[in-house]
Design a protein around this motif. Structure first.
Motif, mmCIF file in Angstrom:
data_model
loop_
_atom_site.group_PDB
_atom_site.id
_atom_site.type_symbol
_atom_site.label_atom_id
_atom_site.label_comp_id
_atom_site.label_asym_id
_atom_site.label_seq_id
_atom_site.Cartn_x
_atom_site.Cartn_y
_atom_site.Cartn_z
ATOM 1 N N UNK A 292 0.683 -1.326 -0.075
ATOM 2 C CA UNK A 292 0.002 -0.197 0.302
ATOM 3 C C UNK A 292 0.778 1.072 0.052
ATOM 4 N N UNK A 293 0.374 2.265 -0.776
ATOM 5 C CA UNK A 293 1.066 3.410 -0.808
ATOM 6 C C UNK A 293 2.417 3.428 -1.407
ATOM 7 N N UNK A 294 2.803 2.641 -2.075
ATOM 8 C CA UNK A 294 4.045 2.651 -2.809
ATOM 9 C C UNK A 294 3.897 3.352 -4.140
ATOM 10 N N UNK A 295 4.772 4.273 -4.418
ATOM 11 C CA UNK A 295 4.480 5.239 -5.530
ATOM 12 C C UNK A 295 4.580 4.349 -6.999
ATOM 13 N N UNK A 296 3.546 4.432 -7.824
ATOM 14 C CA UNK A 296 3.654 3.796 -9.147
ATOM 15 C C UNK A 296 4.425 4.978 -10.078
ATOM 16 N N UNK A 297 4.651 5.972 -9.726
ATOM 17 C CA UNK A 297 5.002 7.007 -10.693
ATOM 18 C C UNK A 297 5.578 8.142 -9.754
ATOM 19 N N UNK A 298 6.742 8.722 -9.689
ATOM 20 C CA UNK A 298 6.813 9.982 -9.214
ATOM 21 C C UNK A 298 8.070 10.717 -10.077
ATOM 22 N N UNK B 143 13.531 14.885 -0.951
ATOM 23 C CA UNK B 143 12.763 15.824 -0.263
ATOM 24 C C UNK B 143 11.323 15.592 -0.663
ATOM 25 N N UNK B 144 11.158 15.686 -2.026
ATOM 26 C CA UNK B 144 9.691 15.481 -2.632
ATOM 27 C C UNK B 144 9.297 14.152 -2.089
ATOM 28 N N UNK B 145 9.874 13.090 -2.375
ATOM 29 C CA UNK B 145 9.357 11.833 -1.758
ATOM 30 C C UNK B 145 8.779 11.623 -0.441
ATOM 31 N N UNK B 146 9.746 12.470 0.490
ATOM 32 C CA UNK B 146 9.235 12.610 1.999
ATOM 33 C C UNK B 146 7.853 13.470 2.118
ATOM 34 N N UNK B 147 7.842 14.458 1.184
ATOM 35 C CA UNK B 147 6.675 15.458 1.346
ATOM 36 C C UNK B 147 5.530 14.547 0.898
ATOM 37 N N UNK C 57 2.890 18.401 -5.720
ATOM 38 C CA UNK C 57 3.522 19.391 -5.060
ATOM 39 C C UNK C 57 4.106 20.737 -5.831
ATOM 40 N N UNK C 58 3.606 21.784 -5.420
ATOM 41 C CA UNK C 58 4.207 22.978 -6.167
ATOM 42 C C UNK C 58 4.651 23.940 -5.435
ATOM 43 N N UNK C 59 5.639 24.749 -6.008
ATOM 44 C CA UNK C 59 6.217 25.820 -5.136
ATOM 45 C C UNK C 59 5.054 26.787 -4.772
ATOM 46 N N UNK C 60 5.524 27.500 -3.502
ATOM 47 C CA UNK C 60 4.533 28.308 -3.051
ATOM 48 C C UNK C 60 4.491 29.638 -3.840
#
Lengths: 180, 144
Positions: B16-22, B32-36, B88-91
């Protein structure tokens, strides 16, 4: 007689997605069973042949085309009537050989391959080989021996899909060829 | 240079929750993105359970802004088959409006459906489709 009337008037609409997914499931199952692209290609051709020898009867009943006098007429009927009737597309006919016994069918889009991407380990798989078998089987039942093969395929990166059809000989005896 | 990251996660019982695509651009700081993305999954799960028996329509598939940090904004989208899309996008990218994000998720969902329809793709595999990659690339270029 009533069967002919039925076929002429109603054409049952079916989702093309189901058709595409069914064909895809068929090809992937064959790949798992045979593990060898060449064998899968042969099986698809054989299955297509079996479909073609039966499909021709349905085609002739529904379309009421008369006897074709030469190979050019045959090509026209295949592209404009048969493909339109069964796949909903009209391929174009090009590249006639000087002797008039070979031509190419150019399909801009092939409904069998919607959403399909060939993985790298199946690079010699001819995904739509069923179509070649169908053409071969159907024409054999109207006494024409032909050879059909894919020379371009959008799945392999070409711009269009091209099937090359070659007339081999007229079949003189009326005994239908047995299933291989 | 704006940063953005896109991720697709399934809800399979095996992993469960293993990314299929990142995928993220630019590619440094990928960890860092993976962590977020991973931390935002908790928020996604919370929102899913909060939806409860509500009628699920297009607008409720889109989960909206999950949580803002000082640098980034995280958006979520979940399908009826419990496949989650996280972006995830830049603020600093204030030009992105809500309905643009929604349409990006819709495009992602459509491309994901096309990938699923590929008979050679087994559900649960990593997504390796060229068409999907191209779509994500063009989307990321649009954002940055």
């Amino acid at each position: 007689m009533s069967r002919q009337a039925n076929r002429g008037t109603e054409s049952k609409k079916m989702s093309s997605e189901l058709f595409t997914l069914t064909y895809g499931a068929l090809v992937t199952q064959l790949c798992k069973d045979y593990e060898n692209d060449e064998d899968v290609n042969k099986q698809l051709d054989r299955m297509g042949y079996n479909i073609g020898v039966r499909l021709i009867e349905d085609f002739l009943a529904r379309s009421n085309v008369g006897r074709c006098h030469d190979f050019r007429e045959t090509a026209d009927v295949i592209a404009k009537v048969a493909f339109k009737m069964y796949l909903g597309i009209t391929p174009s006919i090009t590249n006639w050989s000087p002797a008039g016994d070979e031509f190419s069918l150019i399909l801009e889009n092939n409904p069998l391959v919607d959403f399909v991407e060939l993985p790298d380990n199946h690079s010699s798989l001819i995904y739509s080989n069923l179509l070649c078998g169908v053409l071969r089987g159907a024409l054999e039942m109207v006494q024409m021996a032909v050879e059909a093969k894919f020379v371009q395929d959008t799945l392999k990166g070409d711009g269009v899909t091209e099937i090359r059809m070659r007339f081999l000989r007229r079949i003189e005896d009326n005994l239908p060829a047995g299933e291989e | 240079m704006d940063r953005v990251c896109v991720c697709v996660l399934p809800m399979s019982s095996l992993r469960p929750n293993y990314p299929l695509y990142i995928r993220s651009t630019p590619t440094e700081n990928e960890l860092k993105f993976h962590y977020m993305v991973h931390t935002s999954l908790d928020v996604v799960d919370e929102k899913i359970s909060a939806m409860g028996k509500a009628l699920v329509d297009q607008r409720e598939l889109y989960l909206g802004l999950l949580y803002p940090t000082e640098d980034y904004k995280v958006y979520g989208y979940v399908t009826n088959s419990k496949v989650k899309f996280v972006m995830v996008v830049d603020s600093s990218n204030t030009a992105l409006r809500d309905n643009e994000i929604r349409s990006m998720f819709r495009k992602l969902h459509n491309s994901y459906t096309d990938v699923m329809c590929n008979p050679f793709y087994n559900p649960g595999d990593r997504i390796q489709s060229r068409a999907f990659d191209n779509m994500v690339t063009s989307m990321m270029i649009q954002v940055c």
